[in-house]
Design an enzyme around this catalytic site. Structure first.
Site, short mmCIF file in Angstrom:
data_model
loop_
_atom_site.label_atom_id
_atom_site.label_comp_id
_atom_site.label_asym_id
_atom_site.label_seq_id
_atom_site.Cartn_x
_atom_site.Cartn_y
_atom_site.Cartn_z
N GLU A 9 11.64 6.28 -21.73
CA GLU A 9 11.43 7.39 -20.79
C GLU A 9 12.76 8.02 -20.38
O GLU A 9 12.89 9.24 -20.32
CB GLU A 9 10.70 6.85 -19.56
N ARG A 42 2.69 4.37 -2.49
CA ARG A 42 2.05 5.45 -3.25
C ARG A 42 1.14 4.93 -4.35
O ARG A 42 0.04 5.44 -4.54
CB ARG A 42 3.12 6.37 -3.85
N LYS A 66 6.85 -2.89 -20.68
CA LYS A 66 7.03 -1.81 -19.70
C LYS A 66 8.52 -1.48 -19.52
O LYS A 66 8.89 -0.33 -19.31
CB LYS A 66 6.42 -2.22 -18.36
N GLY A 93 2.18 6.36 -11.92
CA GLY A 93 2.77 7.00 -10.75
C GLY A 93 1.75 7.57 -9.79
O GLY A 93 0.64 7.05 -9.63
N LEU A 120 0.83 -1.21 0.00
CA LEU A 120 0.00 0.00 0.00
C LEU A 120 0.86 1.26 0.00
O LEU A 120 0.63 2.20 0.74
CB LEU A 120 -0.93 -0.01 1.22
N SER A 154 2.07 1.99 -15.49
CA SER A 154 2.59 3.35 -15.56
C SER A 154 1.48 4.32 -15.15
O SER A 154 0.32 4.14 -15.51
CB SER A 154 3.06 3.67 -16.99
N GLY A 189 0.16 1.46 -4.83
CA GLY A 189 -0.76 0.42 -4.36
C GLY A 189 -1.96 0.99 -3.64
O GLY A 189 -3.10 0.54 -3.84
#
Length: 330
Positions: free
Chosen positions: A200, A10, A193, A123, A8, A121, A12
């Site tokens: 990126e 940022r 990914k 964030g 859990l 992806s 999750g």
């Protein structure tokens, strides 16, 4: 649909919130009891251990692992597998190496458990924007969990459709316009990914180098009539509007420069999370030239050192063959 969420942090925690907003039932687990308690206060079912989480899921169970790649993911998958039964599914939504996925999928399959790898992806912005997902694994399991992926994904949104996409229908159309795709068998999701993150690195390095040129356009080493004191926040902003180099990364750059044009709160020490290295390894294995991606990875390594021994060697050779003297330290 019911889902277990392990981890859990940022991402999750926000994925849990997005799924609950979409009407799904979440059972959560984390090493932090406070994190579990916090999500339980928002409507999730708390669990005290991975075994407890599995016991609170209804067969066929599905547990999403959102912990750091490497040992943490390995131990979590192994523990979950020890409590699961045939027909259950383990989803790794972190940034695992795709070859590890292939190995874990075989191990899970030997016990009748499905394993899905999801390159995720989005964030810290994913709660509102949604998460772009690249999925690998067996068709049956991926299709069963489609309601989960659909809720997490951004959806069509207001992005203009690619010309010709409107002609596609049914299975041919797929789910890519909704922001998630089934890339292929085990490992394929994290493979896509991985390259995504390698690209990126390259895009970020290009922006960084360009703006460094802008910042140093006032250098006293330049003739006075071609020195430019440029407004970096405004350049970033104007490029967001109609420029061919506009992107979300540029949006974030504009935000950072507006907050502090000198970026003085940053040291310039740049970490890499592993995917860039794995991308270059894949390029080597495939004999694919990847000059930009490789250089961008090496630039991150360089950011962590003042001056390397190799650079000292260069100075020594320049002094020996040409008498070149290093500039004095200011």
């Amino acid at each position: 649909m019911q889902l277990g969420m392990v981890g859990l942090g940022r991402m999750g925690a926000n994925m849990t919130r997005r799924l609950m907003r979409g009407g799904h039932q979440l059972v959560v687990s984390d090493l932090s009891a406070d994190a579990v308690k916090g999500l339980a206060g928002e409507g999730a079912a708390a669990s005290s251990s991975l075994q407890d989480l599995v016991s609170k899921l209804t067969a066929p169970r599905a547990a999403w692992v959102m912990v750091p790649s490497g040992d943490a993911t390995e131990k979590t998958v192994q523990t979950l597998l020890g409590s699961m039964q045939a027909g259950d599914t383990i989803i790794d939504g972190g940034n695992s190496y795709f070859k590890d996925d292939v190995r874990r999928a075989k191990l899970c399959a030997s016990q009748g458990v499905h394993y899905i790898d999801v390159g995720t992806s989005g964030g810290v912005w994913g709660l509102e924007r949604g998460y772009c997902m690249m999925i690998g694994g067996p068709n049956e399991a991926v299709q069963r969990l489609d309601p989960i992926f659909k809720t997490l994904a951004p959806g069509l949104g207001d992005i203009p459709r690619t010309p010709g996409r409107e002609k596609l229908a049914g299975a041919t159309a797929g789910t890519s316009e909704d922001g998630y795709i089934h890339c292929g068998p085990s490992g394929a999701g994290h493979f896509v990914k991985m390259v995504h993150n390698g690209i990126e690195y390259g895009i970020m390095q290009a922006y960084a180098e360009g703006f460094d040129i802008f910042k140093n356009a006032t250098s006293k080493d330049l003739p006075e009539d071609i020195r430019y004191d440029l407004n970096l926040p405004d350049i970033a902003e104007v490029w967001r509007r109609g420029s061919v180099v506009s992107s979300w990364l540029l949006d974030l750059t504009a935000m950072a420069l507006l907050e502090n044009p000198t970026l003085s709160e940053y040291s310039g020490f740049v970490q890499d999370s592993g995917e860039g290295r794995w991308t270059i390894q894949a390029a080597i294995e495939e004999a694919v030239p990847a000059e930009v991606l490789t250089a961008s990875l090496y630039a991150r390594f360089r950011s962590r050192q003042e001056h390397t021994f190799g650079e000292k060697m260069l100075s020594a050779m320049r002094q020996k063959f040409g008498g070149h003297v290093e500039p004095k330290k200011h």
